[in-house]
Enzyme design. Structure first.
Site, PDB file in Angstrom:
ATOM      1  N   LYS A 160       0.817  -1.209   0.000  1.00  0.00           N
ATOM      2  CA  LYS A 160       0.000   0.000   0.000  1.00  0.00           C
ATOM      3  C   LYS A 160       0.857   1.268   0.000  1.00  0.00           C
ATOM      4  O   LYS A 160       0.625   2.195  -0.789  1.00  0.00           O
ATOM      5  CB  LYS A 160      -0.945  -0.004   1.217  1.00  0.00           C
ATOM      6  CG  LYS A 160      -2.006  -1.116   1.128  1.00  0.00           C
ATOM      7  CD  LYS A 160      -2.791  -1.299   2.438  1.00  0.00           C
ATOM      8  CE  LYS A 160      -3.684  -2.536   2.338  1.00  0.00           C
ATOM      9  NZ  LYS A 160      -4.476  -2.808   3.571  1.00  0.00           N
TER      10      LYS A 160
ATOM     11  N   GLN B  91      -4.247  -1.177   9.737  1.00  0.00           N
ATOM     12  CA  GLN B  91      -4.188  -2.509   9.128  1.00  0.00           C
ATOM     13  C   GLN B  91      -4.811  -3.542  10.074  1.00  0.00           C
ATOM     14  O   GLN B  91      -4.439  -3.635  11.245  1.00  0.00           O
ATOM     15  CB  GLN B  91      -2.728  -2.883   8.819  1.00  0.00           C
ATOM     16  CG  GLN B  91      -2.561  -4.209   8.086  1.00  0.00           C
ATOM     17  CD  GLN B  91      -3.218  -4.207   6.708  1.00  0.00           C
ATOM     18  OE1 GLN B  91      -3.209  -3.196   5.995  1.00  0.00           O
ATOM     19  NE2 GLN B  91      -3.807  -5.330   6.339  1.00  0.00           N
TER      20      GLN B  91
ATOM     21  N   ASP C 284     -10.431   3.119   4.309  1.00  0.00           N
ATOM     22  CA  ASP C 284     -10.849   1.715   4.267  1.00  0.00           C
ATOM     23  C   ASP C 284     -12.369   1.574   4.206  1.00  0.00           C
ATOM     24  O   ASP C 284     -12.874   0.487   3.929  1.00  0.00           O
ATOM     25  CB  ASP C 284     -10.330   0.956   5.505  1.00  0.00           C
ATOM     26  CG  ASP C 284      -9.050   0.175   5.228  1.00  0.00           C
ATOM     27  OD1 ASP C 284      -8.395  -0.237   6.202  1.00  0.00           O
ATOM     28  OD2 ASP C 284      -8.728  -0.032   4.036  1.00  0.00           O
TER      29      ASP C 284
END
Lengths: 334, 334
Positions: free
Chosen positions: B86, B130, B153
């Protein structure tokens, strides 16, 4: 007297006829089984009685009665009628209820001001803005202006998110009522095929959420069914493919007679959320019907909700439940 | 030379043979059609190039580069690998990226403090924590602590609600990536049967939302498909009934070989979200496979995503798109 041989022949023939008649099966009386009625009116009465008992206990513990504020904008007779049902049910359950009437010319800003003051009021537990609102007012803005903790309609975006994430929250009354009907009627849902006809944000989508999700989560309400969402772009032949696989069909579309007997599996459970006012062809009088061909489908389904008297009364009952939940502060909204 | 009649006979026979051969159809070479590969890696490269071009323009307009803060708690190698992908992708797109590493012993309170400071920082546009986080930390609390406007997200309850209500919002990257693949591969969705296998809140549920909903709404992304959500309680025989009706199958379950050729309709589109690390029986080496029996299903499907190289790369690409969206402040969060 006839000769012996003739008598014998006649007698024998008579005996044979008698025996034959005795052995022939009785003519089949064609019996069609009729679906068990899911009596929403009766179940709603139970729910409201339970709420009333809990409200009584809540007050006996020294709390003020729960309070519901209903905001009614404009003069639509159907809206006014729905609001009357709600406030009447509230009072019957020991819930204090007020209707705040506003002219249809009110501005969005003024309506928001009112909602904000209700949000801030320590003596208001539940707030409901009767929909629809006039066209110059944005419905989504209004729904999102009610504090989530007081949002007894469950329309606030936060409550929609919480529902989807299986978090305990204030659920929209119609889907909540349908789940309650299914539970109280003892309908099995785990691993069953459920088809939801209609994808509205207030009914179709939330009921699809509740039906498919995991029953082990903390909201405790998930039904673990395999769910198909059909809607206006589902081709009619495909709609029938899906409804014929369904153990449970929920119809919330607004089309009288959409679901016919040939579209339904033997023994299916049919929940009709439709409320359509149609004119009787013969008498000219108006009547309420659902989205299901009740007569035809009743002969195939194992369970069916009538319209009226099915889902409608449960909607009002669950609103009462939500108001009590809001008053008790049971749910932790972050 | 042969006599004339013999020659004629031979010649005639020759002509007949020739004519017969000309009229006989060529022997059937049994050709199995192979599904067109939906090359996620190639599509992701395009998306990332588009994002890079937009970032360049954004910076040329005098804005600072978008900034993505990735929070990585603990030492899980897979998580570390995902985070590296990412941040690498971010830098390649001109997006400034940092990884904030925290020990797995960090308390929930300290993690929340960090997130709050990132929320308040004017130089941070996107925040990603994460997952998974260590067991002593509540994942839902963490997801809901990120400011919705920075929630690249798309896991915040507000963003879940906005997605369900068809409001333009930051969409979770995997479902967003799947929709993008479907669009760029030119797959028709309106009125088609789509089956989603798996009901996870991060993939299965949001993709079911996006696939069924109205494409006319302001999020503009709805696919208007008839959607069936299957999950662990769907009996295997019923799963097959549904997958065999499907024009589009999305599998996000985590079971290698779940979807076999006999479960798929000729010409179906198969999107494999599974990422399973299995040991090759013969060689003993580890490899990544999806939830679909790729070889078998490829011979029936019209389109199929490979694993790896299908959905995975798109997830990273859409995260970049979300970070840019967050930086530009395109979406009005109330």
């Amino acid at each position: 007297m006839a000769s012996s041989p003739t008598f014998c022949r006649i007698f024998t023939r008579f005996c044979r006829t008698l025996a034959s008649a005795a052995l022939k099966p009785t003519p089949e009386v064609h019996q069609r089984s009729v679906a068990k009625l899911i009596d929403g009116k009766a179940f709603a009465k139970k729910v409201r009685a339970e709420v009333k008992a809990e409200v009584t206990e809540w007050v006996n513990q020294g709390n003020r009665p729960p309070h519901l504020s209903v905001v009614l904008v404009g003069d639509d007779p159907a809206s006014a009628s729905y609001v009357r049902s709600k406030t009447r049910a509230a009072r019957q359950a020991g819930i204090s209820a007020e209707t705040i009437r506003l002219p249809s010319t009110i501005s969005q800003h003024e309506l928001l001001d009112l909602i904000h003051s209700l949000n801030d009021s320590v003596s208001v537990d539940g707030i409901l803005v009767q929909l629809p609102v006039p066209k110059h007012i944005d419905e989504r803005t209004i729904c999102d202006s009610v504090r989530p903790e007081k949002d007894v309609d469950g329309f606030h975006v936060m409550n929609v998110g919480r529902l989807c994430l299986d978090q305990k929250t204030l659920l929209p009354a119609t889907p909540f009522g349908i789940m309650e009907l299914i539970k109280r009627a003892g309908i099995d849902t785990l691993g069953k095929n459920a088809v939801v006809c209609g994808r509205s944000k207030n009914v179709g989508l939330p009921i699809a959420m509740l039906l498919h999700t995991d029953g082990d989560h903390n909201s405790g309400i998930g039904a673990d069914s395999t769910v198909t969402i059909c809607h206006r772009y589902t081709p009619p032949d495909q709609l029938k493919v899906f409804t014929k696989t369904a153990d449970i069909i929920i119809v919330a579309v607004g089309i009288p007679g959409l679901i016919r007997a040939d579209m339904v599996k033997e023994g299916a459970v049919v929940i009709d959320v439709g409320i359509n006012r149609i004119q009787d062809e013969e008498t000219g009088t108006y009547k309420l019907v659902g989205d299901v061909d009740f007569k035809g489908v009743s002969e195939k389904a194992s369970h069916i909700t009538p319209v009226p008297g099915g889902v409608g009364p449960m909607t009002v009952a669950m609103l009462m439940k939500n108001t009590l939940t809001a008053a008790r502060g049971d749910i932790k909204f972050s």
